[in-house]
Design an enzyme around this catalytic site. Structure first.
Site, mmCIF file in Angstrom:
data_model
loop_
_atom_site.group_PDB
_atom_site.id
_atom_site.type_symbol
_atom_site.label_atom_id
_atom_site.label_comp_id
_atom_site.label_asym_id
_atom_site.label_seq_id
_atom_site.Cartn_x
_atom_site.Cartn_y
_atom_site.Cartn_z
ATOM 1 N N ARG A 63 0.813 -1.224 0.000
ATOM 2 C CA ARG A 63 0.000 0.000 0.000
ATOM 3 C C ARG A 63 0.842 1.268 0.000
ATOM 4 O O ARG A 63 0.372 2.319 -0.423
ATOM 5 C CB ARG A 63 -1.001 -0.043 1.161
ATOM 6 C CG ARG A 63 -2.093 -1.106 0.916
ATOM 7 C CD ARG A 63 -2.984 -1.309 2.124
ATOM 8 N NE ARG A 63 -2.273 -1.797 3.282
ATOM 9 C CZ ARG A 63 -2.000 -3.081 3.530
ATOM 10 N NH1 ARG A 63 -2.388 -4.007 2.687
ATOM 11 N NH2 ARG A 63 -1.345 -3.432 4.614
ATOM 12 N N GLU A 100 4.098 -8.117 13.301
ATOM 13 C CA GLU A 100 3.317 -8.386 14.505
ATOM 14 C C GLU A 100 2.789 -9.820 14.529
ATOM 15 O O GLU A 100 2.397 -10.322 15.553
ATOM 16 C CB GLU A 100 2.174 -7.376 14.670
ATOM 17 C CG GLU A 100 1.243 -7.244 13.506
ATOM 18 C CD GLU A 100 1.670 -6.196 12.468
ATOM 19 O OE1 GLU A 100 0.782 -5.570 11.897
ATOM 20 O OE2 GLU A 100 2.870 -6.041 12.204
#
Length: 180
Positions: A63, A100
């Site tokens: 993105r 994460e």
């Protein structure tokens, strides 16, 4: 009058439990679909960086490509992609990092940044900071100087923005989800 952050926050969609349980994914797709929000997002960054000397914008897969390429175009500078491992066809440098929810590797063409280039590093979101930190290391390994790291969203509870700032990277984010 609403701030740019308020307008963008209204358009960012939260998708619970994606890509795995417990993750609150901040989806910028609705911002990109809305021409007013998309223009506001781009123009906020362009106005911030226009007075600065930027040689190249580096956008992080995937993105960060969208926003980075448009900002580079508006600033009249080149754009270079920081890609996931195995996606670039020429000689690359690579850096592994922790996500994460796992680990990954990003790469940059060896001729993407020249020594002394002033680079604006852009991604959509800062979570743990691993991706942007890896991109920072790649750019610096090639001799580039990062003017600033920019992102649409900061998730400060995950520690990424603090980690990046502690590593000497100046940051600018449009929307902060502190406490969310």
């Amino acid at each position: 009058m609403q701030s740019a952050a308020d307008i963008l926050r209204q358009r960012i969609r939260t998708v619970a439990d994606w890509p795995q349980a417990g993750v609150q994914f901040r989806d910028i797709t609705p911002v990109l679909q809305d021409p007013v929000s998309f223009r506001l997002m781009v123009q906020t960054l362009v106005v911030r960086y226009m007075p600065q000397h930027i040689d190249v914008v580096a956008g992080i897969d995937a993105r960060g490509f969208i926003l980075g390429a448009v900002v580079a175009h508006e600033l009249n500078v080149g754009f270079v992609p920081v890609r996931k491992k195995g996606k670039l066809p020429f000689t690359t440098v690579s850096e592994e990092y922790e996500l994460e929810y796992g680990s990954a590797t990003v790469e940059l063409h060896t001729d993407a940044v020249k020594p002394g280039d002033r680079v604006l590093l852009i991604d959509d979101l800062i979570a743990t900071g691993g991706t942007m930190m890896a991109a920072k290391k790649l750019i610096e390994r090639l001799g580039g100087a990062i003017v600033e790291g920019a992102a649409i969203v900061d998730l400060p509870e995950l520690g990424g923005s603090a980690l990046l700032r502690a590593a000497g990277l100046e940051l600018f984010t449009l929307v902060d989800y502190a406490g969310h």
